[in-house]
Write a protein that holds these residues in place. Structure first.
Motif, PDB file in Angstrom:
ATOM      1  N   ASP A  46      71.606 -26.051  83.376  1.00  0.00           N
ATOM      2  CA  ASP A  46      71.453 -26.547  84.869  1.00  0.00           C
ATOM      3  C   ASP A  46      72.921 -26.381  85.235  1.00  0.00           C
ATOM      4  OD1 ASP A  46      70.631 -28.708  86.617  1.00  0.00           O
ATOM      5  OD2 ASP A  46      72.436 -29.561  86.104  1.00  0.00           O
ATOM      6  N   HIS A  47      73.009 -25.908  86.556  1.00  0.00           N
ATOM      7  CA  HIS A  47      74.374 -25.567  87.345  1.00  0.00           C
ATOM      8  C   HIS A  47      75.211 -26.874  87.294  1.00  0.00           C
ATOM      9  CE1 HIS A  47      77.087 -23.690  89.765  1.00  0.00           C
ATOM     10  NE2 HIS A  47      77.102 -24.525  90.600  1.00  0.00           N
ATOM     11  N   TYR A  65      65.876 -21.978  77.153  1.00  0.00           N
ATOM     12  CA  TYR A  65      66.257 -22.588  78.248  1.00  0.00           C
ATOM     13  C   TYR A  65      65.313 -23.661  78.871  1.00  0.00           C
ATOM     14  CZ  TYR A  65      70.404 -19.353  77.643  1.00  0.00           C
ATOM     15  OH  TYR A  65      71.244 -18.597  77.010  1.00  0.00           O
ATOM     16  N   SER A  66      64.328 -23.449  79.026  1.00  0.00           N
ATOM     17  CA  SER A  66      63.322 -24.139  79.834  1.00  0.00           C
ATOM     18  C   SER A  66      63.413 -25.232  79.248  1.00  0.00           C
ATOM     19  CB  SER A  66      61.998 -23.439  79.782  1.00  0.00           C
ATOM     20  OG  SER A  66      61.742 -22.286  80.404  1.00  0.00           O
ATOM     21  N   TRP A  79      67.527 -32.283  80.035  1.00  0.00           N
ATOM     22  CA  TRP A  79      68.366 -32.660  80.751  1.00  0.00           C
ATOM     23  C   TRP A  79      67.900 -33.353  82.034  1.00  0.00           C
ATOM     24  CZ3 TRP A  79      73.399 -33.707  81.563  1.00  0.00           C
ATOM     25  CH2 TRP A  79      73.848 -33.604  82.914  1.00  0.00           C
ATOM     26  N   ASN A  80      66.947 -32.810  82.693  1.00  0.00           N
ATOM     27  CA  ASN A  80      66.147 -33.464  83.842  1.00  0.00           C
ATOM     28  C   ASN A  80      65.491 -34.827  83.554  1.00  0.00           C
ATOM     29  OD1 ASN A  80      66.488 -30.927  85.095  1.00  0.00           O
ATOM     30  ND2 ASN A  80      64.627 -30.015  85.049  1.00  0.00           N
ATOM     31  N   THR A 114      66.458 -27.603  79.670  1.00  0.00           N
ATOM     32  CA  THR A 114      66.211 -27.869  81.029  1.00  0.00           C
ATOM     33  C   THR A 114      65.511 -29.270  81.077  1.00  0.00           C
ATOM     34  OG1 THR A 114      66.912 -25.847  81.919  1.00  0.00           O
ATOM     35  CG2 THR A 114      66.244 -27.345  83.464  1.00  0.00           C
ATOM     36  N   GLU A 120      67.338 -21.268  89.668  1.00  0.00           N
ATOM     37  CA  GLU A 120      67.149 -22.475  90.041  1.00  0.00           C
ATOM     38  C   GLU A 120      66.747 -23.515  88.578  1.00  0.00           C
ATOM     39  OE1 GLU A 120      66.086 -23.985  93.179  1.00  0.00           O
ATOM     40  OE2 GLU A 120      67.883 -22.757  93.547  1.00  0.00           O
ATOM     41  N   ASN A 121      66.766 -24.600  88.807  1.00  0.00           N
ATOM     42  CA  ASN A 121      66.451 -25.563  87.917  1.00  0.00           C
ATOM     43  C   ASN A 121      64.892 -25.887  87.992  1.00  0.00           C
ATOM     44  OD1 ASN A 121      65.678 -28.218  86.886  1.00  0.00           O
ATOM     45  ND2 ASN A 121      67.721 -28.547  86.477  1.00  0.00           N
ATOM     46  N   HIS A 122      63.978 -25.811  86.924  1.00  0.00           N
ATOM     47  CA  HIS A 122      62.491 -25.760  87.261  1.00  0.00           C
ATOM     48  C   HIS A 122      62.253 -27.098  87.587  1.00  0.00           C
ATOM     49  CE1 HIS A 122      62.285 -27.860  83.448  1.00  0.00           C
ATOM     50  NE2 HIS A 122      62.588 -26.682  82.702  1.00  0.00           N
TER      51      HIS A 122
END
Ligand code: HDD
Length: 690
Positions: free
Chosen positions: A491-492, A445-446, A452-453, A449, A512-514
């Protein structure tokens, strides 16, 4: 340093070319044919005769024209070119083509989609293949990459599973060229290691504007090995000089109908026009002793090495400058094998790579009908080939002598084995035989994310829309729910937005999103330079103002962009002063569509504008281009068409925030002026205005 001379693949291919100009028809046996339009009959109205060898041979050859298409990457398009390194990389590798800046190494590149069959459309949502065969003087090196830097699975034993899942479903062979179906998402939902690649697949990277505007990646970590035997880990990157650009989904779907050959045609036409596609080779180099410095495993092909951690060093350039002479002989018969490496380049233990080392060699046996496929002109190395491998279907050489084994004295001990040559990197290996995944591969997942970020606002919107489209096509609610469950780990906000569009309950936050980002992952960081190869539609009709039209076409031409004049009636246009200025012939507006162009300009001229305003297709053309966020220009009376299409700002009132971006208007009457042209070309450089 080696002698500076080009190594000529083209010359080698020339020996295989056959030109039928000025010849007369024969059978395959060279027998002259007197008539190829009628079979041999017993009487003009009677049955055909079995002795008609010409009929039998002609039909037999036709019956066997097709070979099995590639089991993946069946649809593709290729080109010849060359590669040259900027400076010697001898510090890292003994691969000669990477050490001699004087050396131009011939290449053949094939771009492809993965899922669809040979006849499927170019612009489907899919990964694109980017496979390069370097015909080096030390033998062929094949860099068989994709336009995304990660892969769906970590171990090649899962490849048949992921491909079965994404291919058309087995009971009805639907859908073609699409991942938007239950079996693919069922697999994704059960195999979270796919998530990172799925994020890329749902992004605009999966619908490239052109093969010329697409990055390429070797995906795996490879090794470079220098003369001292020292090893450096390496990731290969191709960066298109024109920047990385994509279509939007609505556009991609329409092009699939309007011009299913969109990417193929673009590559072909660019090369024919001399706008040669160029890509820089970049390397991420990681010293051997830093193998374990990261919070991911270098051997895990579902991970990138973020450029913030290891920058990409540009080391050379690839130029594609020649179209193949024959699609089948070259593009269809080219056989890439991941195992084709030259001294100085070596593999790692990436379990995906390890399985590929078997598959590519193996698949050619079925596809190309036997083990002699390396003798096909497009596959033949430029380096000399000598060994005792023999026989098999379609052996084209006649080995002479009796010493077809090693060691021998009957052949003078040849081919000799001098003890120098490709030496495998002597990696130390120590372990128990286990059918197990390394624990260092566990985090799925990291980096999903991170991707996405790193997206801009519009890229995120496109990703959400893509997930909604794809999952919305899945009939099983449980599949949709499971995928949303994984997105929640990414990501939520993403999970909530996707769930809302597909009838799935809003997920509860799980963590939490990192917050980490990598700017290099966003398309906004990859705009490239200039407008070379961009296609502009210039809408006009009889009575068009010709001075401005000519200026516009010339200005675009000078910058390497292409202008097509489109008019309700094809042919030479009558102009406003019936002058004889050299204008390009107009193409029929109705034969084209806005989705086939990068930008639109509406030309000036009273009669022309009056006709276009009344033409529903022209109004739609402009409105659609606006919807797809393309640069739009209009000169003088031409602005009326923008007004009719309802474009913000076209009526003179200020456009709401950002809505007028990319729309360039010359309000004053008369020909398009220098200011308009400059402003429009600047807008064209900016690509899209989301
Ligand atoms: Fe593959 C074709 C790229 C994983 C098995 N692959 C193929 C092509 C490209 C890739 C670009 C088309 C080559 C051409 O134009 O002829 N494949 C990749 C990348 C992968 C990958 C970047 C992961 C990093 N592939 C992969 C695995 C396997 C295969 C894990 C099997 C274990 N791939 C094949 C194949 C194909 C192929 C079945 C079909 C046609 C061919 O090889 O020549 O062997």
């Amino acid at each position: 340093m080696t002698e500076a001379r080009p190594v000529d693949k083209d010359q080698q291919l020339a020996a295989a070319r056959v030109d039928h100009t000025g010849t007369r028809l024969t059978t395959d046996q060279g027998i002259p044919v007197d008539n190829t339009d009628n079979s041999l009959h017993a009487g003009a109205r009677g049955p055909s005769l079995l002795e008609d060898f010409h009929l039998r041979e002609k039909v037999m050859r036709f019956d066997h024209e097709r070979i099995p298409e590639r089991v993946v990457h069946a649809r593709g398009s290729g080109a010849h070119g060359h590669f040259q390194v900027y400076e010697s990389l001898a510090r890292y590798t003994t691969a000669e083509f990477l050490c001699d800046p004087e050396l131009r190494t011939p290449v053949f590149v094939r771009f492809s989609t993965v899922q669809g069959s040979r006849g499927s459309a170019d612009t489907v949502r899919d990964v694109r293949g980017f496979a390069t065969k370097f015909y080096t003087r030390q033998g062929n090196f094949d860099l068989v990459g994709n336009n995304m830097p990660v892969f769906f699975i970590q171990d090649g034993i899962k490849f048949p599973d992921v491909i079965h899942a994404v291919k058309p479903e087995p009971h009805n062979e639907i859908p073609q060229g699409a991942s938007a179906h239950d079996s693919f998402w069922d697999f994704v939902s059960l195999q979270p290691e796919t998530l990172h690649h799925v994020m890329w697949l749902m992004s605009d990277r999966a619908i490239p504007r052109s093969f010329r505007t697409m990055q390429g990646f070797g995906v795996h970590t490879f090794r470079l090995v220098n003369a001292q035997g020292a090893n450096t880990f390496v990731k290969f990157h191709w960066t298109p000089v024109l920047g990385t650009h994509s279509l939007v989904w609505d556009e991609a779907q329409k092009i699939a109908g309007t011009d299913p050959d969109f990417n193929r045609r673009d590559l072909w036409e660019a090369i024919e026009a001399g706008a040669f596609p160029e890509y820089e080779l970049g390397l991420q180099l990681i010293p051997e002793d830093q193998e374990f410095e990261y919070d991911f495993d270098l051997l895990d092909p579902t991970k990138i090495v973020p450029e913030e951690l290891v920058p990409v060093t540009p080391v050379g350039k690839l130029v594609l400058d020649r179209n193949p002479n024959n699609f089948f002989a070259e593009t269809e018969q080219v056989a890439f094998c991941v195992g084709n490496v030259v001294p100085g380049i070596d593999f790692t233990d990436d379990p995906l790579l390890q399985a590929r080392l078997f598959s590519y060699l193996d698949t050619q046996l079925t596809r190309l009908g036997g083990p002699n496929f390396a003798q096909l002109p497009v596959n033949r190395p430029l380096a000399a080939v000598h060994n005792h491998q023999q026989d098999g279907f379609a052996q084209h050489q006649i080995p002479v002598g009796e010493g077809n084994y090693h060691p021998n004295t009957l052949g003078g001990g040849c081919p000799a084995v001098p003890g120098t040559g490709f030496t495998h990197f002597p990696e130390r290996v120590d372990g128990h035989k286990v059918r197990r995944r390394s624990e260092t591969f566990a985090d799925h997942y990291s980096q999903s994310t991170l991707f996405w970020n790193s997206m801009s606002g519009w890229e995120r919107e496109h990703i959400i829309e893509a997930f909604r489209f794809e999952l919305g096509k899945c009939n099983r609610m449980a599949v949709r729910e499971r995928v949303v469950g994984h997105l929640e780990q990414v990501d939520h906000q993403l999970a909530v937005a996707v769930a809302a569009g597909i009838g799935v309950d809003e997920p509860a936050p799980v963590g939490e999103n990192h917050g980490r980002r990598s700017r290099a992952l966003s398309l906004t960081a990859r705009t490239g330079n200039g407008v070379l190869g961009r296609k502009v539609a210039v809408l006009a009709a009889p009575g068009v103002e010709e001075v401005g039209l000519a200026r516009l076409c010339q200005a675009l031409h000078e910058r390497g962009a292409k202008a097509d004049v489109l008019a309700p009636m094809a042919g030479q246009l009558r102009t406003s002063n019936r002058d004889t200025l050299e204008l390009p012939e107009a193409k029929g507006l109705y034969t084209m569509a806005s989705v086939l162009y990068d930008a639109v300009v509406v030309a000036g001229g009273e009669d022309s504008a009056a006709m276009l305003v009344e033409d529903g297709y022209a109004v739609h053309f402009v409105a659609e281009a606006y919807k797809h966020a393309k640069p739009i220009g209009a000169v003088a009376e031409g602005v009326g068409l923008l007004r009719r299409a309802g474009l913000p700002g076209a009526d003179g009132a200020p456009a709401p925030d950002g809505a007028g971006a990319g729309v360039v208007i010359q309000s004053e009457a008369g020909p398009a002026g220098a200011d308009f042209l400059e402003e429009f070309i600047a807008a064209l450089t900016g690509q899209r205005y989301f």
